[in-house]
Design a protein around this motif. Structure first.
Motif, short mmCIF file in Angstrom:
data_model
loop_
_atom_site.label_atom_id
_atom_site.label_comp_id
_atom_site.label_asym_id
_atom_site.label_seq_id
_atom_site.Cartn_x
_atom_site.Cartn_y
_atom_site.Cartn_z
N PRO A 72 0.82 -1.23 0.00
CA PRO A 72 0.00 0.00 0.00
C PRO A 72 0.85 1.27 0.00
N GLU A 73 1.96 1.22 0.74
CA GLU A 73 2.85 2.39 0.77
C GLU A 73 3.45 2.67 -0.60
N LEU A 74 3.81 1.60 -1.33
CA LEU A 74 4.39 1.78 -2.66
C LEU A 74 3.36 2.35 -3.64
N VAL A 75 2.13 1.82 -3.58
CA VAL A 75 1.09 2.30 -4.49
C VAL A 75 0.80 3.78 -4.21
N GLU A 76 0.75 4.16 -2.92
CA GLU A 76 0.51 5.56 -2.56
C GLU A 76 1.67 6.43 -3.02
N ARG A 77 2.89 5.90 -2.86
CA ARG A 77 4.08 6.66 -3.28
C ARG A 77 4.06 6.91 -4.78
N VAL A 78 3.74 5.88 -5.54
CA VAL A 78 3.69 6.02 -7.00
C VAL A 78 2.58 6.99 -7.41
N SER A 79 1.43 6.94 -6.72
CA SER A 79 0.33 7.86 -7.04
C SER A 79 0.76 9.31 -6.83
N GLU A 80 1.51 9.55 -5.75
CA GLU A 80 1.99 10.92 -5.50
C GLU A 80 2.98 11.35 -6.58
N PHE A 81 3.90 10.43 -6.96
CA PHE A 81 4.84 10.76 -8.03
C PHE A 81 4.12 11.02 -9.35
N SER A 136 10.47 4.13 -11.48
CA SER A 136 10.80 2.98 -12.33
C SER A 136 11.59 1.92 -11.58
N ARG A 137 12.10 2.24 -10.37
CA ARG A 137 12.90 1.27 -9.62
C ARG A 137 12.05 0.29 -8.82
N ASP A 138 10.77 0.61 -8.63
CA ASP A 138 9.88 -0.25 -7.85
C ASP A 138 9.12 -1.18 -8.78
N GLN A 139 9.11 -2.47 -8.47
CA GLN A 139 8.48 -3.47 -9.34
C GLN A 139 7.74 -4.50 -8.50
N ILE A 140 6.80 -5.18 -9.16
CA ILE A 140 6.10 -6.29 -8.55
C ILE A 140 6.16 -7.47 -9.51
N VAL A 141 6.49 -8.65 -8.99
CA VAL A 141 6.59 -9.86 -9.81
C VAL A 141 5.32 -10.68 -9.58
N MET A 142 4.60 -10.97 -10.68
CA MET A 142 3.32 -11.68 -10.61
C MET A 142 3.44 -13.06 -11.27
N ARG A 143 2.65 -14.01 -10.75
CA ARG A 143 2.55 -15.34 -11.36
C ARG A 143 1.18 -15.46 -12.00
N ALA A 144 1.18 -15.66 -13.33
CA ALA A 144 -0.07 -15.72 -14.09
C ALA A 144 -0.69 -17.11 -13.97
N MET A 145 -1.84 -17.30 -14.65
CA MET A 145 -2.58 -18.55 -14.54
C MET A 145 -1.84 -19.73 -15.17
N ASP A 146 -0.92 -19.48 -16.09
CA ASP A 146 -0.15 -20.56 -16.69
C ASP A 146 1.18 -20.79 -15.99
N GLY A 147 1.36 -20.13 -14.85
CA GLY A 147 2.60 -20.28 -14.11
C GLY A 147 3.72 -19.36 -14.54
N GLN A 148 3.51 -18.62 -15.61
CA GLN A 148 4.54 -17.72 -16.11
C GLN A 148 4.64 -16.48 -15.21
N LYS A 149 5.87 -16.03 -14.95
CA LYS A 149 6.10 -14.87 -14.10
C LYS A 149 6.26 -13.61 -14.95
N VAL A 150 5.60 -12.54 -14.50
CA VAL A 150 5.60 -11.27 -15.23
C VAL A 150 6.00 -10.17 -14.25
N THR A 151 6.94 -9.33 -14.65
CA THR A 151 7.38 -8.20 -13.84
C THR A 151 6.66 -6.93 -14.31
N ILE A 152 6.02 -6.25 -13.36
CA ILE A 152 5.26 -5.04 -13.67
C ILE A 152 5.84 -3.88 -12.87
N ASN A 153 6.19 -2.80 -13.54
CA ASN A 153 6.67 -1.61 -12.85
C ASN A 153 5.52 -0.90 -12.14
N PHE A 154 5.79 -0.39 -10.95
CA PHE A 154 4.74 0.30 -10.20
C PHE A 154 4.28 1.57 -10.90
#
Length: 545
Positions: free
Chosen positions: A155-164, A233-251
């Protein structure tokens, strides 16, 4: 029976039945729009389906259930599925799977018999992004400045990105936009002096120094903007999709992160109203299929208000002339016939007239006279909000004229004669007696004009409305209200999303939501005008009697 018909009771009941059917139809239509439009904002549960396809391969599908339907079993024979042929129909589900970087379509149909297991995992996440739509999956890692952190930091990261992002938007649209605007205005001033042959070396040096100063300020702001982009651009979240593949999304690409399956009823209601607020206040994204409609709301209201300011005095003055001053001759009859016929002209014809006369002829002449330095780029010789307002003012002018004239005709002639007998001039009688009493009828004409103009789309497509307007007609740059700019409109937004969208299934709920918003705005404008009319009616009731 004969006496019953003569009494007029059948016609009373027939009228009552017609009114009842009309009310039921209107209420049913509003209920359909409201139910489907508001459901777009309700946070849906995110399902995980374990499936077995026709080849016996096990797959996992994650997403929201958007629709259900039954299809005949005979239509599925070619799929070689192990189905019960005694069953006439089979249910299938339309699932919004998102994850556009992994699959080509946002939606897919799945057959209920192919589902081996269905669950609602609480750790499933819906990520609303600025581009590529929603992402559904599980959180693997959260990276802050190159370090892996726990979920409690999210939550802190999402709020930080929203302010930026808010700071970046402020820099781009306000500060940097103002500098670009000033540089362009300085360039046009210099070109105007060249055309007028009044450009002296002193003026040229002044313009050069002004542009150099503005460019220096621009570089400072651009450096600050790049610094903000580097931070988020330095903050990221790594997600696992339904097929098991991992995807990196920038905040920087994330708007919201929601655990829909963990929400209580109160949490869903809170998110529901939050998403309605975002829809009203945000700009559109993804070819108008995502985000909000604030520019379209602003453009619709501004255009209707401008149209009202233009059509009200024109319609009232024309009605006063026809009823109070024009004689009962052939010219007056011809004018009345022309007004009646104008009310029946198709609206697209007004659009063609507005494009040819106002945009090309009047606007082109204005550019030649006052904006020669901008040519060949047109200023007023191109569709814009001013030409749209004037075109719709002409379209609704007959409504205001007829309504005002009917109000004038209901005023007894004895009131005019009494005022004149007491020594008032005809202009004083008109201003102090006639117009106040006729003001409710004038407001009725304005209400009808607003109701028609707010829903018109066809003429606007020719004289000013566009799919996406990067700048609002109102901003902080002089002269603040830019009537030459193109604008967005809710009616055209409905047409564009419903019929021109590349993703019809995703756009369908948005069509109902935008239609509900357009109806709400029209009702709000009409209720405001009705309240003004009622106040005027009460104020001048004693004068009328």
């Amino acid at each position: 029976m004969n006496n019953w018909f003569k009494s007029g009771s059948p016609w009373v009941w027939l009228s009552a039945g017609g009114v009842s059917i009309s009310l039921i139809s209107v209420i049913g239509l509003l209920w359909l729009i409201a139910s489907r439009g508001l459901s777009y904002f309700w946070p849906a549960d995110i399902y995980q389906f374990e499936m077995t396809d026709e080849q016996g391969i096990n797959t996992t599908v994650i997403g929201e259930i958007y629709d259900r339907e039954n299809i005949p079993t005979s239509q599925l024979v070619h799929l070689n599925l192990d189905l019960d042929t005694s069953v006439e129909s089979i249910e299938r589900l339309l699932i919004k799977t998102g994850n556009r970087e992994l699959v080509s379509l946002d939606f897919r149909w799945i057959l209920v018999p192919q589902i081996s297991q269905q669950s609602l995992p609480e750790d499933l996440v819906l990520i609303e992004r600025r581009t590529n739509g929603n992402f559904y999956g599980y959180i693997e890692n959260i990276i802050l400045d190159g370090r892996t952190v726990g979920l409690e930091k999210m939550p802190e990261l999402v709020e930080r990105v929203s302010e930026f992002q808010a700071e970046m938007e402020e820099l781009q649209k306000v500060d940097i936009g103002a500098i670009n605007y000033q540089i362009e205005r300085t360039r046009l001033k210099e070109r105007k002096h060249k055309l007028d042959e009044t450009l002296t070396p002193e003026l040229q040096l002044e313009f050069k120094n002004t542009v150099a100063s503005l460019r220096a300020d621009y570089e400072v702001l651009e450096h600050a903007l790049m610094g903000l982009r580097e931070k988020i651009s330095r903050d990221q979240i790594v997600m696992r999709a339904m097929d098991g593949q991992k995807v990196t999304i920038n905040f920087e690409n994330i708007l919201k992160i929601n655990f829909n399956n963990q929400l209580t009823l109160f949490g869903k209601i809170k998110l529901f109203f939050s998403q309605i607020g975002s829809f009203i206040s945000d700009d559109p994204r993804e070819a108008n299929t995502e985000g909000g409609v604030f520019p379209a709301i602003f453009g619709t209201v501004l255009m209707v208000l401008l149209m009202t300011v233009i059509v009200s005095p024109l319609g009232v003055v024309a009605a006063i002339y026809l009823h109070e001053y024009a004689g009962n001759n052939a010219l007056t009859k011809l004018l009345r016939i022309a007004v009646i016929n104008l009310a029946g002209v198709p609206s697209i014809v007004y659009g063609v007239f507005g494009l040819g006369f106002f945009v090309y002829m009047v606007g082109g002449s204005l550019d030649q006279l006052f904006y020669a330095e901008t040519l060949p780029s047109p200023t007023f010789g191109t569709p814009g909000v001013m030409w749209s307002a004037i075109t719709l003012a002409i379209l609704t002018l007959p409504v205001v004229i007829v309504s005002t004239e009917e109000g004038l005709s209901r005023i007894p002639s004895a009131m005019r004669h009494g005022s004149l007998a007491l020594g008032a001039t005809k202009a004083e009688t008109l201003w102090r007696i006639i117009l106040p009493i006729a003001s409710p009828a004038i407001m009725t004409g304005i209400i009808l004009a607003i109701a028609r103009a707010a829903g018109e789309v066809a003429p606007l497509m020719l004289v000013g409305v566009v799919k996406m307007a990067p700048n609002l007609p109102l901003d902080g740059n002089f002269p603040f209200l830019h009537l030459d700019r193109k604008f967005m409109h809710l009616g055209f937004h409905i047409y564009d999303v419903g019929f021109q969208s590349p993703n019809v299934e995703a756009a369908r709920p948005l069509v109902y939501a935008t239609a509900l918003l357009l109806v709400s705005i029209i009702v709000a404008l009409n209720m405001t005008a009705v309240s003004i009319r009622n106040r005027l009616r009460e104020k001048y009731r004693m004068l009328e009697h």
